[in-house]
Design an enzyme around this catalytic site. Structure first.
Site, short mmCIF file in Angstrom:
data_model
loop_
_atom_site.label_atom_id
_atom_site.label_comp_id
_atom_site.label_asym_id
_atom_site.label_seq_id
_atom_site.Cartn_x
_atom_site.Cartn_y
_atom_site.Cartn_z
N GLN A 281 0.83 -1.19 0.00
CA GLN A 281 0.00 0.00 0.00
C GLN A 281 0.88 1.25 0.00
O GLN A 281 1.85 1.34 0.75
CB GLN A 281 -0.91 0.00 1.23
CG GLN A 281 -1.95 -1.10 1.24
CD GLN A 281 -3.09 -0.84 0.27
OE1 GLN A 281 -3.27 0.27 -0.21
NE2 GLN A 281 -3.87 -1.87 -0.02
N GLU A 334 -1.72 -15.79 -3.62
CA GLU A 334 -1.30 -14.61 -4.38
C GLU A 334 -0.76 -15.06 -5.73
O GLU A 334 0.01 -16.02 -5.81
CB GLU A 334 -0.22 -13.84 -3.61
CG GLU A 334 0.49 -12.76 -4.38
CD GLU A 334 -0.44 -11.69 -4.92
OE1 GLU A 334 -0.24 -11.27 -6.08
OE2 GLU A 334 -1.36 -11.26 -4.19
N CYS A 436 -10.17 -1.29 -4.19
CA CYS A 436 -9.58 -0.02 -4.58
C CYS A 436 -10.30 0.57 -5.78
O CYS A 436 -9.85 1.57 -6.34
CB CYS A 436 -8.09 -0.18 -4.88
SG CYS A 436 -7.72 -1.34 -6.21
#
Length: 480
Positions: A281, A334, A436
C-alpha cells in the site's frame, strides 16, 4: 482520429467514475471531462472525439465560472490542466483532483461510491469517504512509493492520462518528504527502462532500476558507477533487475525494503519484507487504516480458519495469523510471483500459515495448474492440496480447513467470478472485501448479494488524496 476541433464551452454536470465530470454539447453529445468540477462553466479541449463514438473525452483548459470548491492553485503544477494548456503541453496523471479542496474531493468520491453501489449492487449507501489520521491540510506528502519511466536519453518522467508521451518530472508533492528529499527524478538512468523508489517505514529508502534489453554494457557500467556512490551518499539501497527479469543485483546497501506496523489492537509489532517491484500500500497510513478496518469487520477468534485471497506480501495474512493463533489456520493465495515470494518469506515462521502462489480462481476451484512454486507452509513446508472440508488438517499434503472468515483484496479489476463462487460455496461466517475500485466493488457485492449474502457495512477511506481513487472495506454475512 480527426483533427481536433476548437475547444468547446461546456457547463459541467455530475461527477462520474474514473475522475471525470459529465457534460453535453449543444447537440447532446456526452463528453467526459477531466480537471473540472460539477456546475463549472469551462473551456474544454477534446482529447478523444471520433465522430461515430458514443461519447467524447476532454480536459479543462480554461475555467470561466469556477465552483466554490476549486482551489486557487493546484497542489502539483505539472498536473494542472490549465497551466499545461497555456504552455502547450498535457498535464501529468496522478493528481487529477488536485484542483479541488479536500472536502470537495471527498464529496465527489462519496458520490461515486454511492452511485456504483446503488447501480451495480442495488445497495443504498449512506456512508461517506473518510480522511485518514495524520493527513496533511492539502493532501500531499503521502506516497511512500513512486514509479518513474525512463526515456532513451535517461531522463525520468511520467505519462499524461491516456498518452504515450513521456514528460520529465520536476517534483512530486504527493510523495513523502523522504522521497522528495532524494529527488530521484533529477538523476539520469541511461540503460534503464523503469525506476521504482520506496521510502519504507522499517528500513532505508530503496531505488530499483529495471534495465533495458538493448542497453550497452558500457551504459550499465556507467549507471552503476553513478548510482552506487549516490546511494551511499544518501543512505539509499540501490538494486537493479536484468532485462530478462531473472536476476536482481544489489549495487549498494542491503537491497531490502522493510515495512513495519505497530498496532496494539492487532497484537503489537509486525514486519514485512517487500521486493523492489512487489506490491505494498502506497499511502503512509494505509496499512494501519486498513488493518484496523479488516480486524473490525472480520472479528477473528482463536482457532478460526481464514482464507486471505490476493494476499500480496502478507499484510492481512500476518495479522490474521496472530489473531487466530496456532490452533487456527490461514491460507494465503497470491498470483504475482514476486509478491507471493515476499509473502512466503514473511510468513515462513508461522507454522499455521500456508502461502500459495497461483491464480486465485484455479487454486480455489482446482481447475488447471493451480500453483507454481512458492507453495509454502510455515518453516518452508510445501502444501499441494485443494481447499476442502472443515475437517482437513493443516500439515503438509493434507486438506486445508474450510474458512470461517475470508478476506480478499483483489486488484483494481475485482475478483473473478469463479473466486466469488468458490467463496460462496465455502460458506464462511464472514467475508471481508477490500477494494480499490468502486465499480469493481459494486459489481462483486452485487454478485454476492444475488447468492444470498447480506452487506452489513461499507467503509470508504481517502487513501489517495488529490486523485479520484478511493479504498473501501465491505463486510458480508449470509442472509438467514
Amino acid at each position: 482520429m480527426t483533427d481536433a476541433p476548437a475547444p468547446l464551452v461546456l457547463r459541467l454536470g455530475a461527477v462520474a467514475h474514473g475522475g471525470h465530470v459529465v457534460a453535453r454539447t449543444d447537440e447532446g453529445r456526452v463528453v467526459f471531462v477531466r480537471h473540472g468540477l460539477p456546475g463549472e462553466l469551462v473551456r474544454v479541449r477534446l482529447t478523444d472525439h471520433e465522430p461515430t463514438a458514443s461519447f467524447w473525452r476532454g480536459d479543462v483548459v480554461e475555467v470561466l465560472e469556477p465552483a466554490a470548491g476549486r482551489r486557487d492553485a493546484h497542489v502539483w503544477s505539472q498536473a494542472d490542466a490549465v497551466l499545461a494548456a497555456a504552455a502547450g503541453t498535457s498535464p501529468l496523471g496522478g493528481a487529477e483532483f488536485g484542483h479541488a479542496d479536500l472536502a470537495t474531493q471527498r464529496e465527489l468520491k462519496t458520490s461515486v461510491v454511492g452511485e456504483q453501489l446503488s447501480h451495480l449492487a442495488g445497495l443504498e449507501w449512506d456512508g461517506h469517504v473518510r480522511a485518514v489520521a495524520g493527513e496533511t491540510p492539502d493532501g500531499t506528502g503521502w506516497r511512500t512509493r513512486l514509479h518513474l519511466d525512463v526515456a532513451p536519453d535517461g531522463s525520468a518522467g511520467m505519462y499524461p492520462h491516456r498518452s504515450g508521451e513521456l514528460v520529465p518530472v520536476t517534483d512530486m508533492p504527493l510523495a513523502t518528504d523522504a522521497l522528495r528529499a532524494l529527488a530521484p527524478w533529477e538523476l539520469r538512468y541511461e540503460g534503464a527502462e523503469r525506476v521504482d523508489v520506496a521510502a519504507p517505514s522499517g528500513s532505508a529508502p530503496l531505488l530499483h532500476v529495471s534495465l533495458r534489453a538493448d542497453a550497452r554494457q558500457e551504459q550499465l557500467d556507467a549507471l552503476r558507477e553513478r548510482l552506487g556512490p549516490w546511494g551511499e551518499q544518501h543512505g539509499v539501497s540501490v538494486t537493479a533487475r536484468t532485462a530478462d527479469h531473472r536476476a536482481v543485483g544489489v549495487w549498494t546497501g542491503t537491497g531490502e525494503s522493510v515495512e513495519t506496523l505497530d498496532l496494539p489492537e492487532a497484537g503489537g509489532h509486525f514486519s514485512w519484507r517487500v521486493s523492489p517491484t512487489g506490491f505494498w500500500q502506497i499511502h503512509r497510513q494505509a496499512p494501519a487504516t486498513l488493518v484496523r478496518a479488516v480486524l473490525d469487520a472480520a472479528q477473528f477468534t482463536p482457532g478460526d480458519a481464514v482464507w486471505d485471497l490476493y494476499s500480496g506480501a502478507g499484510l492481512f495474512t500476518a495479522v490474521a495469523a496472530r489473531a487466530v493463533g496456532e490452533t487456527g489456520s490461514v491460507l494465503a493465495v497470491e498470483g504475482s510471483p514476486v509478491t507471493s515470494a515476499d509473502a512466503a518469506r514473511n510468513l515462513a515462521d508461522a507454522p499455521h500459515v500456508s502461502a500459495v502462489r497461483g491464480d486465485v480462481a484455479r487454486v480455489l476451484t482446482g481447475r488447471g495448474p493451480r500453483a507454481r512454486g512458492g507453495q509454502r507452509r510455515g518453516h518452508g513446508r510445501a502444501t499441494s492440496s485443494r481447499p476442502g472440508g472443515r475437517t482437513g488438517g493443516r500439515t503438509g499434503g493434507s486438506t486445508p480447513a474450510r474458512p470461517d472468515v475470508v478476506v480478499m483484496d483483489p486488484p483494481r479489476a475485482g475478483a473473478a467470478k469463479d473466486v466469488l463462487a468458490a467463496v460462496d460455496h465455502a460458506a464462511p461466517r464472514r467475508i471481508v472485501y477490500v477494494a480499490c475500485d468502486p465499480a469493481a466493488l459494486g459489481r462483486d457485492l452485487g454478485r454476492l448479494r444475488r447468492r444470498g449474502w447480506r452487506v452489513d457495512g461499507v467503509e470508504a477511506f481517502d487513501l489517495y488524496p488529490n486523485t479520484h481513487h478511493v479504498e473501501a472495506v465491505a463486510l458480508l454475512r449470509r442472509d438467514g
